[in-house]
Write a protein that holds these residues in place. Structure first.
Motif, PDB file in Angstrom:
ATOM      1  N   ILE A  11       0.837  -1.202   0.000  1.00 23.61           N
ATOM      2  CA  ILE A  11       0.000   0.000   0.000  1.00 23.61           C
ATOM      3  C   ILE A  11       0.870   1.251   0.000  1.00 23.61           C
ATOM      4  O   ILE A  11       0.612   2.207  -0.728  1.00 23.61           O
ATOM      5  N   ASN A  14       2.269   1.766  -3.409  1.00 21.77           N
ATOM      6  CA  ASN A  14       1.235   2.244  -4.331  1.00 21.77           C
ATOM      7  C   ASN A  14       0.956   3.721  -4.109  1.00 21.77           C
ATOM      8  O   ASN A  14       0.774   4.485  -5.058  1.00 21.77           O
ATOM      9  N   GLN A  31      -8.334   4.504  -6.455  1.00 18.19           N
ATOM     10  CA  GLN A  31      -7.411   3.408  -6.728  1.00 18.19           C
ATOM     11  C   GLN A  31      -6.853   2.829  -5.429  1.00 18.19           C
ATOM     12  O   GLN A  31      -6.677   1.605  -5.307  1.00 18.19           O
ATOM     13  N   ASP A  35      -7.080  -0.992  -4.221  1.00 17.33           N
ATOM     14  CA  ASP A  35      -5.896  -1.769  -3.825  1.00 17.33           C
ATOM     15  C   ASP A  35      -6.055  -2.337  -2.416  1.00 17.33           C
ATOM     16  O   ASP A  35      -5.719  -3.501  -2.160  1.00 17.33           O
ATOM     17  N   GLN A  39      -6.092  -6.260  -1.434  1.00 15.57           N
ATOM     18  CA  GLN A  39      -5.161  -6.834  -0.470  1.00 15.57           C
ATOM     19  C   GLN A  39      -5.881  -7.384   0.749  1.00 15.57           C
ATOM     20  O   GLN A  39      -5.450  -8.385   1.338  1.00 15.57           O
TER      21      GLN A  39
END
Length: 230
Positions: A11, A14, A31, A35, A39
């Motif tokens: 994370i 990202n 987004q 994500d 996860q």
């Protein structure tokens, strides 16, 4: 590295990647939520596997203990039958299952403790994601407001920097003032001309009226003189 450490690392990477690309906040936040949810799903699967392993160990502990009890019963049966040698063999087998059962129990208890910690971490992660989802709309609204304010400021700065546009407005205002003044002057002249013409007409009328009276008086005097002669 635990699954939650890997999740945190992913994370974070990202977030840094999205921020470095200067994505729009709305797109970036959406987004990030996607994500996180992806996860979270993988983490749930990993925790589910850990729970499955814990249940498997629990069943194995029960199986080892059950086998030990069975061999103990067989040893008792051999003792009753007067077959001590057979009873000794049965007790040795029971001892093997007791030892294996003890080892499996240690593994099971450790796995059980690990699973409980994973469950707590998973619940914490899920709560944080839900909190992030609640904050997302607020952050998007704030970002849009900031973007709108920036656009307005840019427009103001752009217009303020363009002095020629303001100068043009000033010149146009001066021209309009001049046009209004000329129009007022023309009207005033027209009114003055109209008043002068009217005064002239009345003066002529007065003059013509006075001349006619004189002529009439002269005529009357002449007529009176003639009558006197006759």
């Amino acid at each position: 590295m635990s699954i939650f450490s890997r999740l945190k690392t992913l994370i974070s990477s990202n977030v840094n990647d999205l921020i470095s690309k200067a994505e729009k906040p709305e797109k970036m936040l959406n987004q990030l939520i996607i994500d996180m949810q992806g996860q979270l799903l993988e983490s749930k699967r990993a925790v589910a596997l850990a729970i499955a392993d814990e249940k498997k160990l629990e069943r194995e502990v029960a199986n080892q203990e059950s086998q030990a009890q069975e061999w103990e019963k067989k040893a008792m049966l051999a003792v009753r039958a007067g077959q001590d040698d057979l009873a000794r063999e049965a007790l040795l087998r029971k001892q093997e299952y007791d030892g294996a059962g003890a080892e499996y129990r240690k593994q099971w208890e450790a796995q059980k403790d690990s699973v409980e910690k994973l469950k707590d971490s998973l619940r914490e992660l899920q709560n944080k994601i839900e909190e992030a989802q609640r904050k997302k709309n607020l952050l998007i609204a704030r970002a849009k407001r900031a973007e709108a304010q920036q656009k307005i400021q840019n427009t103001i700065s752009s217009v303020s920097g363009n002095r020629s546009a303001f100068d043009a407005f000033d010149r146009m205002a001066q021209k309009v003032d001049q046009m209004e003044a000329q129009a007022e002057a023309a009207k005033e002249l027209e009114d003055l001309s109209s008043n002068t013409s009217l005064d002239k007409r009345f003066a002529e009328l007065e003059r013509s009226g006075s001349s006619a009276d004189l002529l009439l008086d002269d005529l009357k005097k002449k007529m009176g003189a003639l009558e006197d002669k006759t």
